[in-house]
Design an enzyme around this catalytic site. Structure first.
Site: not given
Length: 209
Positions: A104, A108, A200, A203
């Site tokens: 992302r 913006t 995560d 990870d």
């Protein structure tokens, strides 16, 4: 609205417990994710249509069942989705594999595709988008949009663990997409981690921090 399927098979739930455990090391974590992905593939393909084909056994001729209709495409979201692909391919070796990489833009906030490579016939395939974690739903939402704008018509989403917030986002944005989870967890925390979750996934799969 797309249906949400929580796959509560005892083997999936047993292995998911060890995937969640913080003491599970990278090697074992990777092997368990691989095994759960294969078990989930078994469940997610339960309703694929069949047709009859005439074959000969060593004893006689018969009409036997084979898969009919659309072929399968597996679309992992990079990078954590890669950890579930091999397990699925063990069960569906003829599936084609595409890849979607997104981030992302911090200014913006729009999704940017940094990598996308798909089978040429995605409009004719039953696509399974793969990502271990459905947290906010942002990555999955962006990946599904990317597939649809390239002609995909039949999409399912498969994740190990989902949060209610991510599930609702996908159901609202893509009511035609069914969601398959090994577990639907409680909520997201202030950092958008799934609670209780598993940390995560990328990870833990690849030994990074």
């Amino acid at each position: 609205m797309g249906n949400v399927h929580v796959l509560d098979h005892p083997l999936i739930q047993h292995k998911l417990t060890y995937i969640r455990d913080k003491n599970t090391g990278t090697k074992e974590f990777r092997e368990l994710v691989d095994e759960v992905a294969m078990l989930m593939a078994f469940e997610i393909t339960r309703n694929l249509p069949l047709r009859e084909e005439k074959i000969e056994t060593p004893v006689m001729e018969m009409n036997a069942k084979v898969l009919a209709g659309k072929k399968i495409g597996l679309i992992p979201i990079l990078r954590a989705g890669l950890g579930m692909v091999d397990g699925m391919l063990k069960l569906i070796p003829a599936a084609r594999v595409g890849h979607v990489g997104l981030y992302r833009d911090p200014e913006t906030l729009e999704p940017v595709e940094y990598y996308i490579k798909l089978p040429s016939d995605i409009s004719e395939r039953e696509l399974i988008v793969i990502d271990p974690m459905l947290a906010t739903g942002g990555s999955a939402n962006d990946a599904i949009h990317s597939l649809k704008k390239r002609g995909a018509k039949h999409i399912r989403l498969m994740c190990l663990i989902g949060a209610p917030e991510g599930v609702e986002r996908i159901r609202e944005a893509h009511p035609d997409v069914d969601i398959y989870l090994a577990a639907l967890d409680e909520k997201l925390d202030e950092k958008a981690y799934i609670i209780p979750g598993l940390g995560d996934a990328g990870d833990r799969l690849y030994g990074t921090r």
